[in-house]
Write a protein that holds these residues in place. Structure first.
Motif, PDB file in Angstrom:
ATOM      1  N   LYS A  52       0.814  -1.212   0.000  1.00  0.00           N
ATOM      2  CA  LYS A  52       0.000   0.000   0.000  1.00  0.00           C
ATOM      3  C   LYS A  52       0.852   1.268   0.000  1.00  0.00           C
ATOM      4  CE  LYS A  52      -3.973  -2.115   2.325  1.00  0.00           C
ATOM      5  NZ  LYS A  52      -4.866  -2.082   3.513  1.00  0.00           N
ATOM      6  N   LEU A  53       2.146   1.108   0.188  1.00  0.00           N
ATOM      7  CA  LEU A  53       3.046   2.249   0.326  1.00  0.00           C
ATOM      8  C   LEU A  53       3.949   2.458  -0.881  1.00  0.00           C
ATOM      9  CD1 LEU A  53       4.114   1.495   3.995  1.00  0.00           C
ATOM     10  CD2 LEU A  53       2.528   3.282   3.254  1.00  0.00           C
ATOM     11  N   CYS A  54       3.887   1.574  -1.867  1.00  0.00           N
ATOM     12  CA  CYS A  54       4.770   1.684  -3.020  1.00  0.00           C
ATOM     13  C   CYS A  54       3.980   1.512  -4.305  1.00  0.00           C
ATOM     14  CB  CYS A  54       5.903   0.653  -2.940  1.00  0.00           C
ATOM     15  SG  CYS A  54       5.371  -1.067  -3.125  1.00  0.00           S
ATOM     16  N   VAL A  55       4.601   1.903  -5.416  1.00  0.00           N
ATOM     17  CA  VAL A  55       3.957   1.744  -6.725  1.00  0.00           C
ATOM     18  C   VAL A  55       4.708   0.763  -7.608  1.00  0.00           C
ATOM     19  CG1 VAL A  55       2.893   4.031  -6.695  1.00  0.00           C
ATOM     20  CG2 VAL A  55       5.190   3.748  -7.680  1.00  0.00           C
ATOM     21  N   ALA A  56       5.848   0.267  -7.134  1.00  0.00           N
ATOM     22  CA  ALA A  56       6.636  -0.664  -7.952  1.00  0.00           C
ATOM     23  C   ALA A  56       7.460  -1.584  -7.054  1.00  0.00           C
ATOM     24  CB  ALA A  56       7.560   0.098  -8.895  1.00  0.00           C
ATOM     25  N   TYR A  57       7.707  -2.787  -7.579  1.00  0.00           N
ATOM     26  CA  TYR A  57       8.677  -3.710  -6.982  1.00  0.00           C
ATOM     27  C   TYR A  57       9.710  -4.063  -8.041  1.00  0.00           C
ATOM     28  CZ  TYR A  57       5.720  -4.495  -2.878  1.00  0.00           C
ATOM     29  OH  TYR A  57       4.984  -4.342  -1.722  1.00  0.00           O
ATOM     30  N   LYS A  58      10.961  -4.189  -7.598  1.00  0.00           N
ATOM     31  CA  LYS A  58      12.067  -4.449  -8.519  1.00  0.00           C
ATOM     32  C   LYS A  58      12.919  -5.614  -8.015  1.00  0.00           C
ATOM     33  CE  LYS A  58      15.740  -1.772  -8.646  1.00  0.00           C
ATOM     34  NZ  LYS A  58      16.827  -2.773  -8.419  1.00  0.00           N
ATOM     35  N   PRO A  59      12.579  -6.846  -8.396  1.00  0.00           N
ATOM     36  CA  PRO A  59      13.480  -7.950  -8.072  1.00  0.00           C
ATOM     37  C   PRO A  59      14.780  -7.822  -8.880  1.00  0.00           C
ATOM     38  CG  PRO A  59      11.277  -8.755  -8.646  1.00  0.00           C
ATOM     39  CD  PRO A  59      11.341  -7.310  -9.053  1.00  0.00           C
ATOM     40  N   ASN A  60      15.897  -7.889  -8.183  1.00  0.00           N
ATOM     41  CA  ASN A  60      17.184  -7.973  -8.870  1.00  0.00           C
ATOM     42  C   ASN A  60      17.391  -9.432  -9.264  1.00  0.00           C
ATOM     43  OD1 ASN A  60      20.010  -8.297  -9.418  1.00  0.00           O
ATOM     44  ND2 ASN A  60      20.366  -6.322  -8.437  1.00  0.00           N
ATOM     45  N   ILE A  61      17.410  -9.693 -10.567  1.00  0.00           N
ATOM     46  CA  ILE A  61      17.352 -11.061 -11.066  1.00  0.00           C
ATOM     47  C   ILE A  61      18.547 -11.885 -10.615  1.00  0.00           C
ATOM     48  CG2 ILE A  61      17.161 -12.469 -13.157  1.00  0.00           C
ATOM     49  CD1 ILE A  61      14.707 -10.704 -12.466  1.00  0.00           C
ATOM     50  N   ALA A  62      19.688 -11.270 -10.379  1.00  0.00           N
ATOM     51  CA  ALA A  62      20.885 -12.013  -9.980  1.00  0.00           C
ATOM     52  C   ALA A  62      20.673 -12.815  -8.698  1.00  0.00           C
ATOM     53  CB  ALA A  62      22.060 -11.053  -9.807  1.00  0.00           C
ATOM     54  N   PHE A  87       3.543  -1.749 -10.506  1.00  0.00           N
ATOM     55  CA  PHE A  87       4.480  -1.861 -11.623  1.00  0.00           C
ATOM     56  C   PHE A  87       5.624  -2.802 -11.228  1.00  0.00           C
ATOM     57  CE2 PHE A  87       7.896  -0.080 -14.349  1.00  0.00           C
ATOM     58  CZ  PHE A  87       7.249  -0.058 -15.571  1.00  0.00           C
ATOM     59  N   THR A  88       5.984  -3.696 -12.141  1.00  0.00           N
ATOM     60  CA  THR A  88       7.035  -4.671 -11.850  1.00  0.00           C
ATOM     61  C   THR A  88       8.231  -4.475 -12.769  1.00  0.00           C
ATOM     62  OG1 THR A  88       5.949  -6.306 -13.287  1.00  0.00           O
ATOM     63  CG2 THR A  88       5.475  -6.398 -10.913  1.00  0.00           C
ATOM     64  N   ILE A  89       9.405  -4.558 -12.186  1.00  0.00           N
ATOM     65  CA  ILE A  89      10.659  -4.318 -12.908  1.00  0.00           C
ATOM     66  C   ILE A  89      11.566  -5.526 -12.760  1.00  0.00           C
ATOM     67  CG2 ILE A  89      12.715  -2.866 -13.067  1.00  0.00           C
ATOM     68  CD1 ILE A  89      11.032  -0.641 -11.678  1.00  0.00           C
ATOM     69  N   ALA A  90      11.945  -6.122 -13.872  1.00  0.00           N
ATOM     70  CA  ALA A  90      12.962  -7.169 -13.868  1.00  0.00           C
ATOM     71  C   ALA A  90      14.319  -6.475 -13.991  1.00  0.00           C
ATOM     72  CB  ALA A  90      12.751  -8.130 -15.035  1.00  0.00           C
ATOM     73  N   ASP A  91      15.026  -6.391 -12.887  1.00  0.00           N
ATOM     74  CA  ASP A  91      16.335  -5.731 -12.911  1.00  0.00           C
ATOM     75  C   ASP A  91      17.371  -6.754 -13.385  1.00  0.00           C
ATOM     76  OD1 ASP A  91      18.451  -4.066 -12.673  1.00  0.00           O
ATOM     77  OD2 ASP A  91      18.335  -3.814 -10.505  1.00  0.00           O
ATOM     78  N   ALA A  92      17.427  -6.903 -14.710  1.00  0.00           N
ATOM     79  CA  ALA A  92      18.233  -7.959 -15.320  1.00  0.00           C
ATOM     80  C   ALA A  92      19.428  -7.417 -16.097  1.00  0.00           C
ATOM     81  CB  ALA A  92      17.358  -8.792 -16.254  1.00  0.00           C
ATOM     82  N   LYS A  93      19.370  -6.140 -16.483  1.00  0.00           N
ATOM     83  CA  LYS A  93      20.453  -5.471 -17.217  1.00  0.00           C
ATOM     84  C   LYS A  93      20.895  -6.285 -18.432  1.00  0.00           C
ATOM     85  CE  LYS A  93      21.994  -3.052 -13.073  1.00  0.00           C
ATOM     86  NZ  LYS A  93      21.072  -3.707 -12.103  1.00  0.00           N
ATOM     87  N   ARG A  94      19.907  -6.710 -19.221  1.00  0.00           N
ATOM     88  CA  ARG A  94      20.198  -7.461 -20.428  1.00  0.00           C
ATOM     89  C   ARG A  94      20.596  -6.514 -21.558  1.00  0.00           C
ATOM     90  NH1 ARG A  94      20.024 -11.046 -16.864  1.00  0.00           N
ATOM     91  NH2 ARG A  94      18.915 -13.013 -17.137  1.00  0.00           N
ATOM     92  N   GLY A  95      21.052  -7.071 -22.661  1.00  0.00           N
ATOM     93  CA  GLY A  95      21.442  -6.274 -23.814  1.00  0.00           C
ATOM     94  C   GLY A  95      22.403  -7.058 -24.683  1.00  0.00           C
TER      95      GLY A  95
END
Length: 272
Positions: A52-62, A87-95
């Motif tokens: 209820k206090l945030c708008v996003a979660y960011k799992p660091n995939i490592a 909002f969900t963020i895959a912190d994967a730093k792909r490229g």
């Protein structure tokens, strides 16, 4: 989720907090470690306490990759547990080159259904464009990061334009997609840079790591980085999720998230 929907959540919750789920088996409370899936149980309780206090979660995939197949299972269960309006963020730093990037994009956007993924821009447009083909999905491009080694390359100046490399990356990449497709990673530990970067991309969202354990100044980042849609997702991980190593860890996480949220409410009132 497009930028208007994301801004709607920011207004509703009066928060632009992103919580990093950098879940380390060695750091979670000892009483959880004997459970069948301690990583998911830890994440579940953090989400219950803070959603209820945030708008996003960011799992660091490592942190999940390092555990092998069981880690991927924990990650998928975590993703499915996060409420749909967050909002969900895959912190994967792909490229990578195009065909490989296409498969990375399918993995995170089709198989796992993340809203966004962090991408490294070093290999250029054809390594990023495959991620931009997915409707209502986002690329969060590394621009100016908060780590000490960022100065090795990101601050190098072009002999032709006189601009820093990270500025060249931003100016070139903003042509590749819309403000509903592209965000930029902008580190919080050098808040003065946020203002100049905002001038380059006035309408894009920034993912801002470095607030909390890394010492970034939330109020300065908000002052220099906020735009008419807020335009910020400020990430805090360790300061919130590891606020306690005891059985009260979720309650302490909620308390820390609420402290950040209180500052964010003030900043929204002042700068938006």
């Amino acid at each position: 989720m497009n930028s208007q929907q994301l801004f709607g959540q920011i207004r509703k919750k009066q928060s632009y907090l992103c919580i990093g789920l950098d879940t380390d088996l060695e750091k979670i409370p000892a009483h959880l470690r004997s459970l069948h899936d301690p990583v998911f149980e830890f994440n579940k309780q953090i989400i219950d306490a803070t959603h209820k206090l945030c708008v996003a979660y960011k799992p660091n995939i490592a942190f999940y990759e390092a555990l092998g197949p069981k880690g991927w299972e924990s990650l998928q269960k975590t993703l499915e547990y996060i409420p749909d309006d967050i909002f969900t963020i895959a912190d994967a730093k792909r490229g990578d080159i195009g065909n490989t990037s296409s498969l990375y994009a399918k993995a995170f956007f089709e198989q796992m259904d993340f809203d966004s993924v962090t991408v490294a821009p070093y290999m250029g447009e054809d390594s990023v464009k495959p991620f931009l083909k997915f409707k209502d999905k986002w690329v969060i491009l590394l621009a100016h990061t908060s780590n000490p080694g960022a100065s090795d390359f990101q601050l190098m100046e072009s002999r032709v334009t006189g601009r820093k490399l990270y500025e060249e990356v931003i100016l070139k990449s903003k042509e590749w997609g819309s403000t509903d497709q592209l965000m930029y990673v902008v580190g919080a530990t050098q808040a003065e840079k946020v203002e100049s970067i905002r001038a380059l991309v006035p309408d894009h969202f920034f993912l801002v790591p470095g607030v909390g354990a890394q010492g970034g100044d939330l109020e300065l980042v908000s002052k220099y980085g906020m735009n008419k849609q807020c335009g910020l997702l400020v990430n805090s991980a360790r300061a919130i999720i590891y606020a306690s190593s005891g059985t009260d860890f979720s309650r302490k996480a909620e308390e820390e998230a609420r402290k950040v949220n209180d500052v964010m409410k003030q900043c929204l009132d002042q700068y938006l």
